[in-house]
Motif scaffolding. Structure first.
Motif, PDB file in Angstrom:
ATOM      1  N   LEU A   1     -19.682   3.664   0.197  1.00  0.00           N
ATOM      2  CA  LEU A   1     -20.342   3.220   1.417  1.00  0.00           C
ATOM      3  C   LEU A   1     -19.655   2.027   2.069  1.00  0.00           C
ATOM      4  CD1 LEU A   1     -24.109   3.458   0.375  1.00  0.00           C
ATOM      5  CD2 LEU A   1     -22.858   5.015   1.861  1.00  0.00           C
ATOM      6  N   TYR A   2     -19.197   1.078   1.247  1.00  0.00           N
ATOM      7  CA  TYR A   2     -18.736  -0.202   1.792  1.00  0.00           C
ATOM      8  C   TYR A   2     -17.246  -0.456   1.596  1.00  0.00           C
ATOM      9  CZ  TYR A   2     -23.752  -0.638   1.842  1.00  0.00           C
ATOM     10  OH  TYR A   2     -25.089  -0.408   2.063  1.00  0.00           O
ATOM     11  N   LYS A   3     -16.526   0.537   1.050  1.00  0.00           N
ATOM     12  CA  LYS A   3     -15.064   0.573   1.010  1.00  0.00           C
ATOM     13  C   LYS A   3     -14.485  -0.417  -0.015  1.00  0.00           C
ATOM     14  CE  LYS A   3     -15.693   3.569   4.175  1.00  0.00           C
ATOM     15  NZ  LYS A   3     -15.773   4.989   3.758  1.00  0.00           N
ATOM     16  N   TYR A   4     -13.238  -0.108  -0.361  1.00  0.00           N
ATOM     17  CA  TYR A   4     -12.541  -0.820  -1.432  1.00  0.00           C
ATOM     18  C   TYR A   4     -12.242  -2.270  -1.077  1.00  0.00           C
ATOM     19  CZ  TYR A   4      -8.971  -1.801  -4.960  1.00  0.00           C
ATOM     20  OH  TYR A   4      -8.260  -2.349  -5.984  1.00  0.00           O
ATOM     21  N   ASN A   5     -11.973  -2.534   0.213  1.00  0.00           N
ATOM     22  CA  ASN A   5     -11.580  -3.891   0.574  1.00  0.00           C
ATOM     23  C   ASN A   5     -12.763  -4.823   0.763  1.00  0.00           C
ATOM     24  OD1 ASN A   5     -12.491  -2.618   2.878  1.00  0.00           O
ATOM     25  ND2 ASN A   5     -11.047  -3.657   4.238  1.00  0.00           N
ATOM     26  N   GLN A   6     -13.981  -4.352   0.475  1.00  0.00           N
ATOM     27  CA  GLN A   6     -15.168  -5.188   0.491  1.00  0.00           C
ATOM     28  C   GLN A   6     -15.622  -5.429  -0.953  1.00  0.00           C
ATOM     29  OE1 GLN A   6     -16.335  -6.582   3.318  1.00  0.00           O
ATOM     30  NE2 GLN A   6     -14.584  -5.575   4.313  1.00  0.00           N
TER      31      GLN A   6
ATOM     32  N   GLU B   1      -2.420   0.712 -12.557  1.00  0.00           N
ATOM     33  CA  GLU B   1      -1.356   0.867 -11.576  1.00  0.00           C
ATOM     34  C   GLU B   1      -1.981   1.128 -10.214  1.00  0.00           C
ATOM     35  OE1 GLU B   1       1.013   4.114 -12.872  1.00  0.00           O
ATOM     36  OE2 GLU B   1       1.872   3.059 -14.600  1.00  0.00           O
ATOM     37  N   PRO B   2      -1.214   0.899  -9.133  1.00  0.00           N
ATOM     38  CA  PRO B   2      -1.710   1.269  -7.803  1.00  0.00           C
ATOM     39  C   PRO B   2      -2.017   2.763  -7.758  1.00  0.00           C
ATOM     40  CG  PRO B   2       0.251  -0.116  -7.618  1.00  0.00           C
ATOM     41  CD  PRO B   2       0.112   0.225  -9.072  1.00  0.00           C
ATOM     42  N   GLY B   3      -3.126   3.092  -7.127  1.00  0.00           N
ATOM     43  CA  GLY B   3      -3.517   4.495  -7.016  1.00  0.00           C
ATOM     44  C   GLY B   3      -4.417   4.973  -8.128  1.00  0.00           C
ATOM     45  N   GLN B   4      -4.489   4.226  -9.239  1.00  0.00           N
ATOM     46  CA  GLN B   4      -5.398   4.585 -10.326  1.00  0.00           C
ATOM     47  C   GLN B   4      -6.722   3.834 -10.155  1.00  0.00           C
ATOM     48  OE1 GLN B   4      -3.665   4.103 -14.200  1.00  0.00           O
ATOM     49  NE2 GLN B   4      -2.137   5.692 -13.880  1.00  0.00           N
ATOM     50  N   PRO B   5      -7.832   4.400 -10.635  1.00  0.00           N
ATOM     51  CA  PRO B   5      -9.129   3.727 -10.453  1.00  0.00           C
ATOM     52  C   PRO B   5      -9.257   2.482 -11.316  1.00  0.00           C
ATOM     53  CG  PRO B   5      -9.377   5.665 -11.844  1.00  0.00           C
ATOM     54  CD  PRO B   5      -7.962   5.684 -11.335  1.00  0.00           C
ATOM     55  N   ALA B   6     -10.069   1.544 -10.859  1.00  0.00           N
ATOM     56  CA  ALA B   6     -10.408   0.385 -11.680  1.00  0.00           C
ATOM     57  C   ALA B   6     -11.158   0.845 -12.927  1.00  0.00           C
ATOM     58  CB  ALA B   6     -11.259  -0.593 -10.874  1.00  0.00           C
ATOM     59  N   MET B   7     -11.126   0.030 -13.983  1.00  0.00           N
ATOM     60  CA  MET B   7     -11.754   0.438 -15.245  1.00  0.00           C
ATOM     61  C   MET B   7     -13.233   0.748 -15.069  1.00  0.00           C
ATOM     62  SD  MET B   7     -10.018  -1.835 -18.276  1.00  0.00           S
ATOM     63  CE  MET B   7     -10.581  -0.664 -19.511  1.00  0.00           C
ATOM     64  N   SER B   8     -13.926  -0.027 -14.244  1.00  0.00           N
ATOM     65  CA  SER B   8     -15.360   0.193 -14.073  1.00  0.00           C
ATOM     66  C   SER B   8     -15.664   1.421 -13.231  1.00  0.00           C
ATOM     67  CB  SER B   8     -16.007  -1.036 -13.440  1.00  0.00           C
ATOM     68  OG  SER B   8     -15.465  -1.284 -12.150  1.00  0.00           O
TER      69      SER B   8
ATOM     70  N   PRO C   1       0.833  -1.206   0.000  1.00  0.00           N
ATOM     71  CA  PRO C   1       0.000   0.000   0.000  1.00  0.00           C
ATOM     72  C   PRO C   1       0.863   1.250   0.000  1.00  0.00           C
ATOM     73  CG  PRO C   1       0.080  -0.953   2.188  1.00  0.00           C
ATOM     74  CD  PRO C   1       0.796  -1.918   1.280  1.00  0.00           C
ATOM     75  N   PRO C   2       0.322   2.385  -0.478  1.00  0.00           N
ATOM     76  CA  PRO C   2       1.078   3.636  -0.418  1.00  0.00           C
ATOM     77  C   PRO C   2       1.501   3.941   1.018  1.00  0.00           C
ATOM     78  CG  PRO C   2      -0.899   3.883  -1.744  1.00  0.00           C
ATOM     79  CD  PRO C   2      -0.990   2.551  -1.085  1.00  0.00           C
ATOM     80  N   SER C   3       2.644   4.588   1.152  1.00  0.00           N
ATOM     81  CA  SER C   3       3.174   4.883   2.479  1.00  0.00           C
ATOM     82  C   SER C   3       2.188   5.739   3.264  1.00  0.00           C
ATOM     83  CB  SER C   3       4.512   5.617   2.347  1.00  0.00           C
ATOM     84  OG  SER C   3       4.341   6.829   1.645  1.00  0.00           O
ATOM     85  N   GLY C   4       2.068   5.398   4.531  1.00  0.00           N
ATOM     86  CA  GLY C   4       1.184   6.164   5.399  1.00  0.00           C
ATOM     87  C   GLY C   4      -0.253   5.696   5.380  1.00  0.00           C
ATOM     88  N   GLN C   5      -0.595   4.715   4.514  1.00  0.00           N
ATOM     89  CA  GLN C   5      -1.963   4.223   4.453  1.00  0.00           C
ATOM     90  C   GLN C   5      -1.983   2.773   4.917  1.00  0.00           C
ATOM     91  OE1 GLN C   5      -3.936   4.795   0.743  1.00  0.00           O
ATOM     92  NE2 GLN C   5      -3.219   6.894   0.488  1.00  0.00           N
ATOM     93  N   ALA C   6      -2.851   2.498   5.848  1.00  0.00           N
ATOM     94  CA  ALA C   6      -2.965   1.134   6.360  1.00  0.00           C
ATOM     95  C   ALA C   6      -4.125   0.455   5.662  1.00  0.00           C
ATOM     96  CB  ALA C   6      -3.197   1.180   7.871  1.00  0.00           C
ATOM     97  N   THR C   7      -3.816  -0.459   4.800  1.00  0.00           N
ATOM     98  CA  THR C   7      -4.852  -1.205   4.108  1.00  0.00           C
ATOM     99  C   THR C   7      -4.714  -2.668   4.471  1.00  0.00           C
ATOM    100  OG1 THR C   7      -3.435  -1.466   2.186  1.00  0.00           O
ATOM    101  CG2 THR C   7      -4.954   0.391   2.178  1.00  0.00           C
ATOM    102  N   GLY C   8      -5.833  -3.351   4.519  1.00  0.00           N
ATOM    103  CA  GLY C   8      -5.833  -4.745   4.899  1.00  0.00           C
ATOM    104  C   GLY C   8      -5.453  -5.646   3.750  1.00  0.00           C
ATOM    105  N   TYR C   9      -5.377  -6.919   4.084  1.00  0.00           N
ATOM    106  CA  TYR C   9      -5.011  -7.907   3.082  1.00  0.00           C
ATOM    107  C   TYR C   9      -6.046  -7.958   1.959  1.00  0.00           C
ATOM    108  CZ  TYR C   9      -3.800 -12.387   0.989  1.00  0.00           C
ATOM    109  OH  TYR C   9      -3.452 -13.370   0.101  1.00  0.00           O
ATOM    110  N   GLY C  10      -7.331  -7.722   2.303  1.00  0.00           N
ATOM    111  CA  GLY C  10      -8.370  -7.750   1.281  1.00  0.00           C
ATOM    112  C   GLY C  10      -8.144  -6.701   0.204  1.00  0.00           C
ATOM    113  N   SER C  11      -7.783  -5.484   0.598  1.00  0.00           N
ATOM    114  CA  SER C  11      -7.520  -4.429  -0.376  1.00  0.00           C
ATOM    115  C   SER C  11      -6.340  -4.777  -1.263  1.00  0.00           C
ATOM    116  CB  SER C  11      -7.247  -3.102   0.347  1.00  0.00           C
ATOM    117  OG  SER C  11      -8.392  -2.646   1.014  1.00  0.00           O
TER     118      SER C  11
END
Length: 528
Positions: free
Chosen positions: A367-372, A150-157, A81-91
């Protein structure tokens, strides 16, 4: 709106992991590129990890069909994950799969077609319509909507400059679709032991109708009406659809994967399969079918191998339904209601179906975040000949000009036609706009020959007005499967392959084969 369509198919007799990826439709002639590639073992590994984490409850564990050799070797190097951001394994898992799917699809010349198509859309101040056709059934279950460069760019959808959907080329022609000014929804609640039907019906009706007539910025929503059927019999459902008053079919309830497009459980002991539903939806001219049911966009499987053309969404599109929205996996009720509310509002504000799906998907992400997985669940299929327009503003309809109308009665433009040079051959008048040529009956010029493609070519008429003079120019665009459109030039018959060529009066053309019937393009009273 510019459109870029890609197809992915497994290559037969070249190894189990060999695929071809190619451009089926592009907004410019040289965009039709092809690449052969191998499905990487690492993608199978991360897909298995995804299923264990996000879809283990579904019971549909579909293999990609690739060799299992080394699948469990070499641990995945998940993207940090980008530095300073805590993201879980799901993300990180979701991002890792999305990036690797992107790299597999867009490596080599395919990326050039995407970038140039995107640039053309930006130059026209619009979005690129991107449609993906997965011809290998084992790959349909993958969440292609999460592809990101790339990381940090939005998914195509989720991209702000692109509209993502799936499609298929093996389709029946679109039925005759009339322009609507209102959203007319048939809401069907089938059997589900977890649903309290009366309560669920009230929630869904309120969700679909929420917002009244005026939006947050004074924008007037299109009218919306909802009729609800609670656990109808198949006969009752078909009878209601046959009234032909609905443009949206919405089903909530229990669904089961099965070979003929799955089964919708209307009431205990009474099911309707996808093929049966497709036929009545086609007859009733429904433009959009929405399924809040398990696995509506997921194929059935035997021994972890997907059954071709078995998902409900794919079956409906193949039978000519213009647009189908299904869920790739189970979706929670609160997630579904959030999606439907934003989706219905976007449709009522007269946005295209793929635009409305993009807005509602973004709402799920917020509403339900990226890692969901909620935002990854909706899967939209669009018929390749459908532009996604569901309803049109009344004022917009009033300003429409019939294609046959002449802008200046004092200066009529010359009439163009295609004339067969065979004895007793036909003459076809060309339309002001687009004249479609092909083998099937939905074309303007029907050539029922075996070498002619279903959608073979188009003749475009472009109007330029100078003072009171209407100047018309004509162009031929090839869409045939193998580039079997021919034009007689100074060096003999020349093959046209995915090109747009200008037409002059007296030019001779062939469609399907160099030995096919010869046609002459004529502009009456032409001085050229």
């Amino acid at each position: 709106m510019p459109s870029l369509n890609l197809a992915i198919a497994r290559l037969i007799n070249t190894g189990n992991n060999s695929f071809a990826i190619w451009v089926v439709k592009a907004p410019y002639p040289s965009g039709y590129v092809l690449r052969d590639c191998v499905w990487p073992v690492e993608l199978t590994q991360v897909w298995q990890e995804w299923q264990q984490m996000f879809a283990g409850h579904s019971g549909i564990n579909i293999s990609t069909g690739s060799s299992q050799r080394s699948v469990n070797q070499a641990p995945m190097n998940l993207v940090s994950p980008p530095s300073g951001q805590a993201t879980g394994y799901g993300s990180r898992l979701m991002q890792y799969l999305g990036i690797n799917l992107w790299r597999w699809v867009f490596e080599g010349p395919i990326l050039g077609s995407l970038e140039r198509s995107r640039g053309m859309a930006m130059g026209q101040n619009t979005r690129l319509r991107f449609r993906l056709e997965i011809r290998d059934p084992d790959l349909i279950a993958l969440p292609w909507e999460i592809m990101q460069r790339e990381p940090g760019q939005p998914a195509m959808s989720l991209s702000p400059d692109l509209l993502f959907s799936r499609t298929t080329s093996e389709v029946e022609p679109l039925p005759d679709l009339h322009t609507d000014q209102a959203l007319k929804i048939l809401l069907v609640l089938g059997y589900d032991q977890n649903l309290q039907l009366q309560k669920e019906a009230a929630i869904l009706e309120q969700t679909l109708l929420n917002g009244g007539q005026v939006g947050s910025y004074g924008q007037r929503y299109a009218p919306c009406s909802v009729k609800t059927l609670l656990q109808p019999t198949p006969q009752e459902l078909i009878q209601e659809l046959e009234t032909k008053v609905y443009n949206v079919f919405f089903y909530a309830g229990h669904g089961l994967p099965a070979p003929d497009g799955g089964l919708l459980v209307l009431r205990p002991g009474m099911n309707l399969n996808g093929i049966e539903l497709a036929q009545v939806l086609n007859r009733s001219a429904v433009k959009l079918a929405v399924f809040n049911a398990c696995w509506g966009a997921q194929p059935a499987a035997i021994n972890h191998q997907a059954i071709p053309a078995s998902s409900l969404a794919e079956v409906l599109i193949r039978h000519g339904v213009p647009a189908v929205l299904g869920m790739r996996d189970e979706i929670a009720d609160h997630e579904s209601h959030s999606f439907i509310q934003v989706f219905a509002k976007a449709l009522r504000s007269r946005k295209s179906i793929d635009e409305a799906v993009a807005e509602a998907r973004q709402e799920l992400l917020t509403l339900y975040k990226y890692n969901q997985p909620a935002w990854t669940l909706p899967v939209l299929y669009l018929h390749p000949d459908f532009e996604g327009e569901l309803i049109k503003d009344v004022e917009e309809g009033v300003t429409e000009i019939p294609e046959t109308a002449m802008p200046f009665l004092n200066s009529p433009a010359p009439v163009a036609c295609l004339r067969s040079l065979s004895p007793g051959g036909r003459t076809w008048l060309l339309r002001n706009g687009v004249t479609r040529i092909g083998r099937t009956k939905d074309n303007d010029i029907v050539l029922p020959e075996p070498y002619v493609s279903k959608r073979h070519a188009e003749i475009l008429c472009r109007n330029t007005f100078t003072g009171t003079t209407n100047l018309r120019t004509y162009y031929l665009q090839d869409f045939s499967t193998y580039g079997t459109t021919w034009c007689l030039g100074a060096n003999g018959w020349q093959q046209i392959l995915r090109e747009e060529v200008p037409l002059k009066s007296g030019m001779q053309l062939k469609f399907g084969s160099s030995r096919s019937e010869t046609w002459e393009f004529i502009i009456e009273d032409s001085q050229t």
